[in-house]
Design a protein around this motif. Structure first.
Motif, PDB file in Angstrom:
ATOM      1  N   UNK A  98       0.733  -1.186  -0.001  1.00  0.00           N
ATOM      2  CA  UNK A  98      -0.089   0.153  -0.078  1.00  0.00           C
ATOM      3  C   UNK A  98       1.014   1.344  -0.038  1.00  0.00           C
ATOM      4  N   UNK A  99       1.777   1.299   0.829  1.00  0.00           N
ATOM      5  CA  UNK A  99       2.791   2.498   0.924  1.00  0.00           C
ATOM      6  C   UNK A  99       3.704   2.594  -0.445  1.00  0.00           C
ATOM      7  N   UNK A 127      -5.672  -5.877  -2.594  1.00  0.00           N
ATOM      8  CA  UNK A 127      -4.691  -4.628  -2.379  1.00  0.00           C
ATOM      9  C   UNK A 127      -5.256  -3.475  -2.980  1.00  0.00           C
ATOM     10  N   UNK A 128      -5.585  -3.672  -4.436  1.00  0.00           N
ATOM     11  CA  UNK A 128      -6.183  -2.546  -4.990  1.00  0.00           C
ATOM     12  C   UNK A 128      -7.406  -2.097  -4.553  1.00  0.00           C
ATOM     13  N   UNK A 129      -8.348  -3.088  -4.252  1.00  0.00           N
ATOM     14  CA  UNK A 129      -9.678  -2.584  -3.605  1.00  0.00           C
ATOM     15  C   UNK A 129      -9.416  -1.924  -2.204  1.00  0.00           C
ATOM     16  N   UNK A 130      -8.762  -2.291  -1.390  1.00  0.00           N
ATOM     17  CA  UNK A 130      -8.467  -1.766  -0.107  1.00  0.00           C
ATOM     18  C   UNK A 130      -7.809  -0.342  -0.386  1.00  0.00           C
ATOM     19  N   UNK A 162      -9.595   0.028 -12.572  1.00  0.00           N
ATOM     20  CA  UNK A 162      -9.278   1.098 -12.799  1.00  0.00           C
ATOM     21  C   UNK A 162      -9.689   1.865 -11.544  1.00  0.00           C
ATOM     22  N   UNK A 163      -8.658   2.685 -10.862  1.00  0.00           N
ATOM     23  CA  UNK A 163      -8.991   3.385  -9.428  1.00  0.00           C
ATOM     24  C   UNK A 163      -9.058   4.962  -9.940  1.00  0.00           C
ATOM     25  N   UNK A 164      -9.910   5.623  -9.453  1.00  0.00           N
ATOM     26  CA  UNK A 164      -9.948   7.178  -9.520  1.00  0.00           C
ATOM     27  C   UNK A 164     -11.231   7.746  -9.579  1.00  0.00           C
ATOM     28  N   UNK A 165     -11.176   9.172  -9.729  1.00  0.00           N
ATOM     29  CA  UNK A 165      -9.832   9.914  -9.460  1.00  0.00           C
ATOM     30  C   UNK A 165      -9.252   9.641  -7.963  1.00  0.00           C
TER      31      UNK A 165
END
Length: 178
Positions: A98-99, A127-130, A162-165
């Motif tokens: 995460x870091x 990882x990406x969801x959290x 896809x994460x964002x914004x």
């Protein structure tokens, strides 16, 4: 597994340099799970794409604890694509991945993060969801690459996350709560 409060003081995060390429290649090879690319690939990413990559180093041991390799998409420079991310098994459970994502997405003009993940790679999906939840960012999943695109048909399909914004999202949930 190394898991204590002191660990956070021992891990430093920085842009990789050419000498990190071989350590990253070895970590990928030794993982037995990640798709291994040529050593040359890791050397070039650490040299010419270091702005979009990070390493986590255990300063007490001079050892690579983890890495993330990414690149900005040429057609969409506000999107960072994460090619690979890994944490040495001895360091897992310490939020290093995460870091690493925090560090690599720190540029103010990066608005979106993308990655392709196979359905069986549950740890990466988590990882990406959290990471998105902590930042109160949207996360969309769509078809990335069907297994028909891969030679030999031995590779699972890759789903696009896809994460964002991400810059407009203000973390209100502490990662320890997840």
């Amino acid at each position: 597994m190394i898991n204590n409060n002191r660990l956070t003081n021992l891990i430093t995060y920085r842009k990789p340099n050419v000498s990190d390429g071989s350590m990253i290649w070895k970590m990928v090879r030794d993982s037995g799970k990640l798709d291994i690319n040529s050593a040359y690939f890791y050397l070039t990413m650490c040299t010419w794409f270091s702005e979009s990559c990070r390493v986590a180093m255990d300063t007490s041991k001079g050892r690579l604890a983890g890495f993330v390799i990414g690149f900005r998409q040429p057609q969409c420079p506000n999107t960072l694509f994460i090619w690979q991310i890994a944490v040495d098994q001895r360091y897992r459970g310490n939020r290093i991945a995460s870091k690493l994502l925090d560090e690599v997405s720190e540029h103010s003009d990066i608005q979106f993060m993308e990655a392709t993940i196979t359905p069986s790679n549950v740890p990466s999906q988590h990882l990406f969801k959290s990471w998105a939840i902590v930042r109160q960012a949207n996360i969309l999943t769509s078809e990335g690459f069907s297994k028909d695109y891969f030679p030999g048909r031995d590779h699972e399909r890759e789903e696009l996350f896809r994460i964002g914004p991400i810059k407009d999202a203000i973390p209100k949930i502490k990662e320890e709560q997840l």
